[in-house]
Scaffold this active site. Sequence first.
Site, PDB file in Angstrom:
ATOM      1  N   CYS A 107       0.825  -1.171  -0.063  1.00  0.00           N
ATOM      2  CA  CYS A 107      -0.005  -0.172   0.059  1.00  0.00           C
ATOM      3  C   CYS A 107       0.917   1.291  -0.067  1.00  0.00           C
ATOM      4  O   CYS A 107       1.833   1.453   0.791  1.00  0.00           O
ATOM      5  CB  CYS A 107      -0.839  -0.026   1.282  1.00  0.00           C
ATOM      6  SG  CYS A 107      -1.675   1.661   1.499  1.00  0.00           S
ATOM      7  N   GLU A 142       6.651   0.577 -12.584  1.00  0.00           N
ATOM      8  CA  GLU A 142       5.148   0.460 -13.076  1.00  0.00           C
ATOM      9  C   GLU A 142       4.306   0.802 -11.749  1.00  0.00           C
ATOM     10  O   GLU A 142       3.466  -0.223 -11.556  1.00  0.00           O
ATOM     11  CB  GLU A 142       5.033  -0.690 -13.749  1.00  0.00           C
ATOM     12  CG  GLU A 142       5.772  -0.908 -15.113  1.00  0.00           C
ATOM     13  CD  GLU A 142       5.231  -2.023 -15.987  1.00  0.00           C
ATOM     14  OE1 GLU A 142       4.733  -2.868 -15.630  1.00  0.00           O
ATOM     15  OE2 GLU A 142       5.546  -1.927 -17.030  1.00  0.00           O
ATOM     16  N   CYS A 150      -5.859   0.846  -3.190  1.00  0.00           N
ATOM     17  CA  CYS A 150      -5.601   0.117  -1.727  1.00  0.00           C
ATOM     18  C   CYS A 150      -6.887   0.652  -0.768  1.00  0.00           C
ATOM     19  O   CYS A 150      -7.149   1.792  -0.958  1.00  0.00           O
ATOM     20  CB  CYS A 150      -4.394   0.198  -1.084  1.00  0.00           C
ATOM     21  SG  CYS A 150      -4.339  -0.120   0.393  1.00  0.00           S
ATOM     22  N   GLU A 298      11.545  -0.316 -21.301  1.00  0.00           N
ATOM     23  CA  GLU A 298      11.349  -1.899 -21.708  1.00  0.00           C
ATOM     24  C   GLU A 298      10.597  -1.746 -23.172  1.00  0.00           C
ATOM     25  O   GLU A 298       9.500  -1.545 -23.293  1.00  0.00           O
ATOM     26  CB  GLU A 298      10.227  -2.531 -20.763  1.00  0.00           C
ATOM     27  CG  GLU A 298      10.769  -2.310 -19.202  1.00  0.00           C
ATOM     28  CD  GLU A 298       9.992  -3.159 -18.233  1.00  0.00           C
ATOM     29  OE1 GLU A 298       8.959  -3.965 -18.750  1.00  0.00           O
ATOM     30  OE2 GLU A 298       9.957  -2.984 -17.179  1.00  0.00           O
TER      31      GLU A 298
HETATM   32  C1  GAL Z   1       6.423  -5.311 -17.415  1.00  0.00           C
HETATM   33  C2  GAL Z   1       7.309  -5.157 -15.955  1.00  0.00           C
HETATM   34  C3  GAL Z   1       8.561  -6.008 -16.174  1.00  0.00           C
HETATM   35  C4  GAL Z   1       8.129  -7.415 -16.580  1.00  0.00           C
HETATM   36  C5  GAL Z   1       7.592  -7.200 -18.119  1.00  0.00           C
HETATM   37  C6  GAL Z   1       6.939  -8.446 -18.648  1.00  0.00           C
HETATM   38  O1  GAL Z   1       5.161  -4.652 -17.285  1.00  0.00           O
HETATM   39  O2  GAL Z   1       7.904  -3.840 -15.934  1.00  0.00           O
HETATM   40  O3  GAL Z   1       9.133  -5.941 -15.069  1.00  0.00           O
HETATM   41  O4  GAL Z   1       7.415  -7.942 -15.828  1.00  0.00           O
HETATM   42  O5  GAL Z   1       6.450  -6.436 -17.832  1.00  0.00           O
HETATM   43  O6  GAL Z   1       6.104  -9.159 -17.723  1.00  0.00           O
END
Ligand code: GAL
Length: 671
Positions: A107, A142, A150, A298
């Site tokens: 939380c 994220e 929560c 990512e």
């Molecule tokens: C993203 C997350 C990563 C990894 C990826 C694949 O959302 O930031 O840590 O989990 O998804 O699931």
Amino acid sequence: MYYGADYYPEHWPQERWETDARLMREAHINLVRMGEFAWSLFEPQQEHYDWDWLKRAIDILAAHGISTVLGTPTATPPAWLCQAYPGIMAVERNSQRVTFGERRQYCPTNASYRALSRGIVTAMAEQFAGNPHVVAWQLDNEFGGHHPRCYCPECQCAFQDWLLQRYGTLAALREAWGTHFWSHDYTNWAQIPLPVDSNGVSNPCLELDFYRFASEQWVAYQQLQIEALRRVIPAHQRITHNLMGFNFQEIDYFDLARELDFVSWDNYPIFQTGDPAYIALNHTAMRGLKDMPFWVMEEQSGPSGWQVMSRQPRPGQIRLWAYQAIAHGADAIVYFRWRTCRFNTEEYWHGILEHHGQPRRRYYEVQQMGQELARVGEKLEGAMPPKAAAIIMSYDDIRTLRLQPGARGLAYNDIISSYFRALHQLGIPVDIVPPNADLSLYKLVVAPILHLVTQEWADNLSNYVNQGGTLWVGARSGVKDTSNRVVDSPLPGLLAELCGVEVEEYDAIGRASTCEVELDKALLGLGELRLAGHTWCDILQPRGDTETLAYYASDYYTGKPALTRTRYGLGTAFYCGFMTDTGTMLPLVRYLVESTGLEPWSGLPEGVEVARRAKEGIELTYLLNHTTEPQSVALPGAMFELLTQTNTSSSIELGPYGLAILSPVAIDKLS
Ligand code: GAL
């Protein structure tokens, strides 16, 4: 330009790290992100730290010219911590407390978790602030993923305090929330509930405030980490967080982005396969949060999924997606992840390398792009799309319309993206902006739906039009006030005067039927055009000199105005009473765009995307072929292609999943 991978050295024996670093260097990777889930290794027991392994990894990578982004590890509180502090675990809307076993269990309001987070972040910062190879920090991972809100007792008290700050008196709160209804009048703050499942359908005014409160809790929790870091780290180590794109709407990202040095986000295009425009919308929304270039922290580099995996990215697609991100404003690409993990939840979420760690097709594709960026990356970064059109997006609307869509099938994302796609298809650079943004730089502003309107936002739009701007307002706008009550004046409420129109009646059509609309050919010059609207229609009554540009042609409202245009000060405001799809509205949007003097890109083959970024007076045009077929694209004239370093004729051939970056002048003039 930074070009990198998310690296988890802790998942592999240390003897492998040197090989990884060498393979990275050979792929022109110059950045890794590390550490964001490694709390249990950093602090195996409370206040007993081990940083040596991470320092070693940073050094090995640095010896190969690779810099590091460090992630604070607070997305994954370790088991010892969750056991010792059970109160930190979030409570779900069904009133069940989350148990240990996945991640993001905490939380963000909880005082103990805030103190523990400050502790680990400070300890980490003290270790790495002076490290010359650390260039940036990513906070947590994220925010809002898994458990966005929560509902624990601590959150309830904090929510009551938040309401006290916001309203000052119970009388004001009662008025704002309409609590005489069903005897919801509160006589002390402690009676105010959280909107948990057992409440059934609760008051939408309370719900909206709870969403706002919960979003602010994430912003405050992030702020705590920013402050802890800034006390220790040097200014050249910049701070970011990895957001989740337009698609993730549980946190007001305009607020979250405010105190970050730059925005980064996590882009997994395969989940939007076949729809590059939607990926473009996500990039655009993330760029708009700070109106500056962003990073992809990512970027998809392989088949993805936890239990079931997606299809393989086709040869060329990983590169194309990464260039698409750059085309829309990314200044760094970091792939998720370097090597596919052999264990635990993400065994099937593939990275650049397979489980076995040897280079294969995807590695060579990443390497190809690395070579290209090593040559031209510097020319690309820092540029921004030219200011042309803006689409207004509001997190309040996302929430109010989720609580009460009003019509079956009315979905905020569909409405925003239908307009975005139309502009995008016409090759018009678009920004996504909040309702209080400075609009003066845009020739065209579209509010596809502005459902909840504050006086400040209405004034901002009026000033923009008054000074010569062109505004298009979509159906179902101006309905709610700040508290999420329906306004007490004719719709579109605070926008009625600006748009010169009143909504006489409305009809919640839904998606099962349609309404016919006929455009006035004399006024629009578009020829015979009848189109089908869906989901919602506002039946309009123009005020004063407002012109009617289209009429309904079905049902009892046949002949009633459906689209209007009015002069307001030096500018023009349109009000469109119906909703429809991109394809249907394209001629209208083209008309709108041309009426502002913006020029659509003509003759773009289907599946080919155009995007532009400019810096130092030079505009680069990106052409991206998202199809499996070669495509020929007509150009406004001969241009210079950066990746191949060649001059084009007045057209260019793009291979399957191929792309071109075009400059009006040769590369040597760019440097
Ligand atoms: C993203 C997350 C990563 C990894 C990826 C694949 O959302 O930031 O840590 O989990 O998804 O699931």
